[in-house]
Design an enzyme around this catalytic site. Structure first.
Site, short mmCIF file in Angstrom:
data_model
loop_
_atom_site.label_atom_id
_atom_site.label_comp_id
_atom_site.label_asym_id
_atom_site.label_seq_id
_atom_site.Cartn_x
_atom_site.Cartn_y
_atom_site.Cartn_z
N ARG A 134 0.84 -1.19 0.00
CA ARG A 134 0.00 0.00 0.00
C ARG A 134 0.88 1.25 0.00
O ARG A 134 0.59 2.23 -0.67
CB ARG A 134 -0.93 0.02 1.22
CG ARG A 134 -1.91 1.21 1.18
CD ARG A 134 -2.70 1.38 2.47
NE ARG A 134 -1.85 1.82 3.57
CZ ARG A 134 -1.57 1.10 4.65
NH1 ARG A 134 -2.06 -0.12 4.79
NH2 ARG A 134 -0.78 1.57 5.60
N TYR A 174 -16.95 18.39 -14.08
CA TYR A 174 -17.31 16.99 -14.23
C TYR A 174 -18.28 16.59 -13.12
O TYR A 174 -18.08 16.93 -11.95
CB TYR A 174 -16.04 16.13 -14.19
CG TYR A 174 -16.25 14.67 -13.91
CD1 TYR A 174 -17.10 13.91 -14.71
CD2 TYR A 174 -15.62 14.05 -12.84
CE1 TYR A 174 -17.30 12.56 -14.44
CE2 TYR A 174 -15.81 12.71 -12.57
CZ TYR A 174 -16.66 11.98 -13.36
OH TYR A 174 -16.86 10.65 -13.09
N ASP A 193 -7.34 20.10 -13.66
CA ASP A 193 -7.66 18.78 -14.18
C ASP A 193 -7.30 18.79 -15.66
O ASP A 193 -7.94 19.44 -16.47
CB ASP A 193 -9.16 18.50 -13.98
CG ASP A 193 -9.54 17.09 -14.40
OD1 ASP A 193 -8.88 16.51 -15.28
OD2 ASP A 193 -10.52 16.56 -13.85
N LYS A 249 -8.62 7.71 -18.91
CA LYS A 249 -8.92 8.27 -20.21
C LYS A 249 -7.70 8.20 -21.14
O LYS A 249 -7.26 7.12 -21.48
CB LYS A 249 -9.44 9.70 -20.04
CG LYS A 249 -10.49 9.88 -18.93
CD LYS A 249 -11.70 9.00 -19.09
CE LYS A 249 -12.88 9.39 -18.21
NZ LYS A 249 -12.73 9.20 -16.78
#
Length: 390
Positions: A45, A97, A169, A194
């Site tokens: 982690r 978004y 972003d 994306k």
């Protein structure tokens, strides 16, 4: 050395085996020589060799100090918001978004963080929205889904004067086209699902910070909250990034042809694409980015949700689906899909009309995509005779 060559050769050859592809270190923990004595890794982690290589690559792509990889784009956004505290305020882009809007309003507002939404393509509106409590300016440029363009360098000066963090972003542009950190931003986020991944086969998010100090803060939340990217998805993302420059170049070329076609179609009302000279910020987009991207949005003259839904369910090559940035062309109806969490009045005020359709233009032959759009227009024209002849 060109940036493309530098990127390809920044992906290291495995020292132990000579493998030219990055190995997938599919392990949860690492053997230690003694308590606290290890080979740089103790628990997956906290760190993992595959993810570490990816994080260095994305930092290089954005020319930042630190890259941090997360299990989704929203997890990346969440980590940035954790830099704030109760009483802080955010100035955010108005056609944000939908997932980010939901996170801001349904999660962080109840913890005392206020969000003011403005049209960030109007730099003066950003300046006017700043208060003594503002600690973060949140920008998308191009925006999702109306492709507004905001002046990153100008807003960076406003953020600096107001002693605010400035986060961009950069999902729609990708670092191939635009590097916000070089224009003054403090943080860049990506839904790496994306364009960075590019093949619609993974969910991932990344944060890149301008300074190592800020990167250490975000990395603390990555480890403390645990929304890490798996070794296998890190491997897939590295593989996607290897062809990022080539893919984005073709996405842009195809999208330009699609946008020009739509702009001249009699059933189309407005086309949103920065590469068109009719776009209000066409010149700014050309100045701060190296291309105009692969996303094209448009509205129909029949400005109804029914007309839009008829269109998006009649295409052949454009597949109806959430997401974008993959090699296959996709389309969606934001009002009922990606932006359905935003109240109708606020959504429409931000320019997301009922008939707005968003295209993620893929890598198919552009002539085939244009033919698909034409046959779809022919179908909906026949289904809606009242619109015929427009």
């Amino acid at each position: 050395m060109s940036t493309i060559t530098q990127l390809i050769h920044s992906i290291p050859v495995d020292e132990q085996t000579g493998a030219i592809a990055v190995p997938i270190y599919q392990t949860s923990t690492f053997v230690q020589e003694a308590p606290g004595v290890n080979k740089g890794y103790d628990y997956a982690r906290t760190n993992n060799p595959t993810r570490e290589i990816l994080e260095k690559i994305v930092a290089q792509l954005e020319e930042g100090a630190t890259g941090i990889a997360f299990s989704s784009g929203l997890a990346a956004i969440d980590a940035v918001l954790k830099l704030l505290k109760s009483g802080d305020e955010i100035v955010a882009v108005d056609d944000i978004y939908g997932g980010a809007f939901r996170l801001f309003t349904k999660v962080y507002e109840k913890f005392g963080i206020k969000v003011t939404y403005v049209d960030t393509s109007d730099t003066q509106a950003v300046f006017n929205a700043i208060t003594p409590a503002t600690r973060l300016i949140w920008l998308e440029t191009p925006t999702n889904p109306t492709l507004k363009i905001s002046d990153i360098a100008a807003i960076a000066k406003i953020a600096k004067a107001g002693k605010c963090l400035f986060c961009v972003d950069n999902t729609f542009a990708s670092p191939v086209l635009q590097q916000p950190l070089k224009l003054g931003a403090d943080i860049v986020v990506h839904s790496a699902t994306k364009y960075l991944g590019g093949h619609s086969d993974l969910i991932a998010g990344v944060v890149v910070t301008k300074t190592a100090e800020l990167g250490a803060e975000v990395r603390f939340y990555q480890n403390a909250c645990g929304a890490i990217l798996s070794p296998f998805d890190s491997f897939l993302l590295i593989r996607g990034i290897e062809t990022l420059h080539l893919r984005v170049r073709q996405h842009c070329a195809n999208a330009q042809q699609v946008a020009e076609y739509l702009e001249n179609h009699p059933l189309v009302d407005k086309v949103y694409y920065p590469g068109l000279s009719s776009h209000p910020n066409h010149l700014l987009a050309g100045q701060q980015a190296k291309g105009f991207g692969g996303i094209v949005s448009f509205t129909l003259k029949d400005d109804t949700e029914e007309a839009a839904k008829s269109f998006v369910t009649n295409t052949r090559y454009f597949k109806l689906a959430e997401s974008l940035g993959g090699i296959k062309s996709l389309l969606c109806h934001p009002a009922s899909m990606t932006h359905k969490s935003i109240p109708d009045e606020k959504r429409r005020a931000a320019g997301v009309a009922d008939s707005l359709i968003r295209l993620s233009v893929g890598l198919e032959e552009p002539a085939d995509l244009l033919e698909d759009l034409q046959q779809t227009f022919n179908k909906i024209d026949q289904l809606q005779p009242a619109v015929s002849g427009l």
